[in-house]
Design an enzyme around this catalytic site. Structure first.
Site, PDB file in Angstrom:
ATOM      1  N   CYS B  86       0.841  -1.202   0.000  1.00  0.00           N
ATOM      2  CA  CYS B  86       0.000   0.000   0.000  1.00  0.00           C
ATOM      3  C   CYS B  86       0.879   1.256   0.000  1.00  0.00           C
ATOM      4  CB  CYS B  86      -0.966  -0.033   1.181  1.00  0.00           C
ATOM      5  SG  CYS B  86      -2.372   1.069   0.997  1.00  0.00           S
ATOM      6  N   HIS B 203      -3.760  -5.584   0.998  1.00  0.00           N
ATOM      7  CA  HIS B 203      -3.166  -5.915   2.297  1.00  0.00           C
ATOM      8  C   HIS B 203      -3.285  -7.398   2.636  1.00  0.00           C
ATOM      9  CE1 HIS B 203      -2.515  -1.764   3.653  1.00  0.00           C
ATOM     10  NE2 HIS B 203      -3.608  -1.477   2.988  1.00  0.00           N
ATOM     11  N   GLU B 205      -1.608  -8.932   4.698  1.00  0.00           N
ATOM     12  CA  GLU B 205      -1.387  -9.087   6.140  1.00  0.00           C
ATOM     13  C   GLU B 205      -2.673  -9.007   6.942  1.00  0.00           C
ATOM     14  OE1 GLU B 205      -0.729  -6.397   4.404  1.00  0.00           O
ATOM     15  OE2 GLU B 205      -0.880  -4.538   5.574  1.00  0.00           O
TER      16      GLU B 205
END
Lengths: 79, 230
Positions: B86, B203, B205
């Protein structure tokens, strides 16, 4: 001496913000708008007094940081 | 594999990615404040998401000029691994460690929703635990994720196999509707020429635990864990 750096998106780079502003202007009754592009104006107050050196310093700053030359072009004018 | 996470003022996903990295690598990443310049002992540098320096001037522009980024660039030049997610991807392009730029989303809206990504190659350190062509879900949260590069650069990226992920629909088809931010050729992530630097907008994660609603992003971190580092 003052240097003014004008940063603009290069032709061909999509400017959705400009498009939205164009639509808003049309909504306000302004017609005859073919296109709107949004850029930035950065005013630098420099200690330099030599115009050529001031211009070169501002251009160096634009190349290094003020403009991303992948997507933007810039002009320097002295004021 | 020792990971280090670069922390800039205004970054906000450093803990998310630390959790994902620790979960797969089995050791806690080092947090590296942006004024530090010593990356000794770090195998993988991670630049997390957020809004470094308030996105002033352009997203990632200020962070790209910070002292730690010279060290990150030297780390990459030595063949070190770098992952930017990002804002981290934006910073890597601004630092010219990856080609192209991230423009305002084509629809002008900040996009906070899941997207589907297709794995374009599974033979990189970031994707070894995925299959080529596999589709996985990833949350995204960005206002400036519209990947742009000139046609020559895009052709080179495709020709050299440096497109890591593309926005697709759930069936894996590249379509305009799946390309929510308007990225050139649906590109969501790109690799450096040596395949050791990856930048991507979504994302992974944030999908690494069933409690988050899925584990679609976990293979990316497991891939990093699977490679041996001397």
């Amino acid at each position: 001496m003052k240097a003014v750096v004008t940063v603009k998106l290069k032709p061909g780079v999509l400017d959705p913000q400009g498009k939205a502003i164009g639509h808003a202007l049309e909504g306000l009754g302004f017609d005859g708008i073919a296109d709107v592009r949004v850029g930035k104006v950065i005013e630098l107050d420099l200690h330099e007094t030599d115009p050529a050196a001031a211009r070169e310093a501002a251009a160096a700053m634009a190349r290094r940081l003020l403009a991303n030359t992948v997507i933007e072009s810039f002009d320097v004018t002295l004021a | 594999m020792q990971a280090g996470i670069i922390v800039f003022p205004g970054i906000n996903r450093e803990r998310d990615i630390a959790m994902a990295l620790e979960g797969s690598l089995g050791r806690r990443p080092r947090m590296i404040w942006h004024r530090e310049t010593d990356l000794a002992g770090v195998d993988l540098v991670v630049i997390p998401g957020g809004f470094s320096y308030g996105d002033y001037l352009r997203c990632g522009a200020m962070a790209a000029q910070s002292p730690v980024m010279r060290a990150v660039s030297a780390h990459a030049a030595r063949g070190g691994y770098v992952l930017g997610v990002c804002n981290g991807f934006q910073i890597l392009t601004e630092a010219q460690m990856l080609p192209g730029a991230l423009l305002r989303n084509a629809g002008l809206r900040f996009l906070s929703m899941d997207c589907h990504l297709r794995v374009e190659r599974a033979d990189t350190v970031f994707s070894g635990q995925y299959q080529r062509g596999q589709v996985f879900r990833a949350p995204m949260a960005h206002g400036d994720g519209n990947y742009f590069a000139d046609a020559d650069t895009l052709d080179r990226l495709e020709g050299e196999g440096l497109v890591a992920f593309r926005y697709v629909d759930a069936s894996g088809a590249v379509s305009g509707a799946a390309n929510l931010n308007g990225s050139a050729r649906n590109i969501a992530g790109v690799l450096s020429a040596n395949l050791r630097v990856l930048g991507l907008m979504p994302h992974p994660e944030n999908l690494v635990d069933p409690l988050m609603g899925g584990v679609d992003g976990k293979p990316l971190f497991d891939s990093l864990a699977a490679i041996g580092v001397a």
